[in-house]
Design an enzyme around this catalytic site. Structure first.
Site, PDB file in Angstrom:
ATOM      1  N   GLN A   1      -4.786  -1.353   9.516  1.00 44.41           N
ATOM      2  CA  GLN A   1      -4.693  -2.686   8.923  1.00 44.41           C
ATOM      3  C   GLN A   1      -5.308  -3.719   9.868  1.00 44.41           C
ATOM      4  OE1 GLN A   1      -3.711  -3.357   5.827  1.00 44.41           O
ATOM      5  NE2 GLN A   1      -4.038  -5.543   6.071  1.00 44.41           N
TER       6      GLN A   1
ATOM      7  N   ASP B   1     -11.155   3.185   4.072  1.00 45.57           N
ATOM      8  CA  ASP B   1     -11.471   1.754   4.025  1.00 45.57           C
ATOM      9  C   ASP B   1     -12.987   1.524   4.052  1.00 45.57           C
ATOM     10  OD1 ASP B   1      -9.692  -0.340   3.683  1.00 45.57           O
ATOM     11  OD2 ASP B   1      -8.860  -0.160   5.711  1.00 45.57           O
TER      12      ASP B   1
ATOM     13  N   LYS C   1       0.838  -1.205   0.000  1.00 45.98           N
ATOM     14  CA  LYS C   1       0.000   0.000   0.000  1.00 45.98           C
ATOM     15  C   LYS C   1       0.872   1.252   0.000  1.00 45.98           C
ATOM     16  CE  LYS C   1      -3.878  -2.394   2.172  1.00 45.98           C
ATOM     17  NZ  LYS C   1      -4.636  -2.730   3.390  1.00 45.98           N
TER      18      LYS C   1
HETATM   19  N1  GUN Z   1      -7.233  -6.736   6.105  1.00 47.88           N
HETATM   20  C1  GUN Z   1      -7.658  -7.493   5.076  1.00 47.88           C
HETATM   21  N2  GUN Z   1      -8.225  -6.723   4.132  1.00 47.88           N
HETATM   22  C2  GUN Z   1      -8.160  -5.455   4.568  1.00 47.88           C
HETATM   23  C3  GUN Z   1      -8.572  -4.204   4.025  1.00 47.88           C
HETATM   24  O1  GUN Z   1      -9.143  -4.093   2.947  1.00 47.88           O
HETATM   25  N3  GUN Z   1      -8.301  -3.127   4.793  1.00 47.88           N
HETATM   26  C4  GUN Z   1      -7.697  -3.219   5.992  1.00 47.88           C
HETATM   27  N4  GUN Z   1      -7.492  -2.121   6.670  1.00 47.88           N
HETATM   28  N5  GUN Z   1      -7.296  -4.353   6.530  1.00 47.88           N
HETATM   29  C5  GUN Z   1      -7.523  -5.468   5.807  1.00 47.88           C
END
Ligand code: GUN
Length: 283
Positions: A96, A119, A52
């Site tokens: 995350q 998100d 990311k």
């Molecule tokens: N863990 C697995 N998928 C995601 C996601 O799309 N965003 C976040 N923040 N954590 C995750």
């Protein structure tokens, strides 16, 4: 059969985001900023966060990662989020997941300013999605919708089976599909006969983290199969939740793993962060 190329679609989107970032900088002196909070040392989460951050750098965003030990208290995480909420250089906040067991994930997500919730996990944005109002939509299901759009896969009146009912994937996916006038079935671990549902579907979307859960005899001929799973198996290779090799002859469209939905998730994070940054123009 056509393979849905998420990697090249994600690339296309990233290029258009990069162009918009340049315009924002030139015309408004705005540089979109993303803050990522990573708690603990789970290797998969570390790898995702790294990807990311790299993607942010590539399109010209400002990004910071807050690495926190898994012994950190909930209050400390909340304090950090409250600080980032007030930081004018940061447009998007991403925590995350999963978080360590002693942390209440919902309590953390509720502290994020909904205007920075790239998100789309804050209850405010979840509510807006369900009521089909504009807001932030979770990146993975949003990426799947972009794939349907790109490949002209019509959803209206289609029977869609979403396998997995998580807050991150299954539930927002179902809401997006309903908003697009599909007939949606959501299955989960308590579902009695999974195959009876997947077999009826024009489109099967699976995101549960079980390697090869969906076998060829579980989908009808010509179905569309979207595989959100990404699992590392014993030999070290990455596989999805569907048996790609067996299914590819049977499906009209299918996503590969890797190179399918995964890159789209990151592209949508960039797109959501850009959207959050654009809100600064009218401030
Ligand atoms: N863990 C697995 N998928 C995601 C996601 O799309 N965003 C976040 N923040 N954590 C995750």
């Amino acid at each position: 059969m056509q393979i849905i190329d998420g990697k090249s679609l994600a690339q296309e989107i990233q290029e258009s985001v990069a162009q918009e970032v340049k315009n924002l900088k030139d015309n408004y002196d705005i540089v979109p900023g993303l803050a990522v909070i990573l708690v603990g040392d789970d290797p998969a989460s570390q790898a995702y966060v790294k990807m990311k951050a790299k993607a942010c750098e590539k399109v010209g965003f400002y990004s910071i990662t807050h690495n926190m030990p898994d012994t950190i208290s909930q209050e400390e995480i909340i304090g950090t989020i409250e600080m980032i909420n007030k930081n004018p250089r940061i447009d998007g906040i991403l925590v995350q997941l999963p978080l360590p067991k002693h942390i209440d994930t919902n309590a953390i997500l509720e502290v994020i300013d909904p205007a920075k919730d790239v998100d789309g996990f804050h209850p405010y944005n979840v509510g807006r999605l369900v009521t089909n109002l504009d807001g932030f939509v979770p990146c993975t299901p949003l990426g799947v919708m972009k794939m349907f759009e790109k490949y002209n896969i019509d959803l209206e009146g289609k029977d869609v089976c979403v396998v997995g009912a998580s807050n991150i994937v299954g539930k927002p996916m179902a809401a997006l599909l309903l908003n697009a006038n599909a007939t949606v079935t959501v299955t989960h671990i308590y579902t009695k006969d999974l195959a009876s549902h997947t077999k009826k579907a024009d489109i099967v979307i699976v995101g549960v983290g079980v390697p090869h859960l969906i076998k060829a005899d579980m989908v009808k001929d010509g179905a569309v199969l979207i595989d959100i799973g990404i699992n590392r198996i014993e030999d070290g290779s990455l596989v999805g939740d569907a048996d790609f090799e067996a299914l590819k002859q049977k499906c009209s469209y299918i996503t590969p793993v890797p190179g399918g939905v995964g890159p789209m998730t990151i592209a949508m994070l960039l797109s959501n962060t850009l959207k959050a940054a654009k809100a600064r123009i009218s401030k």
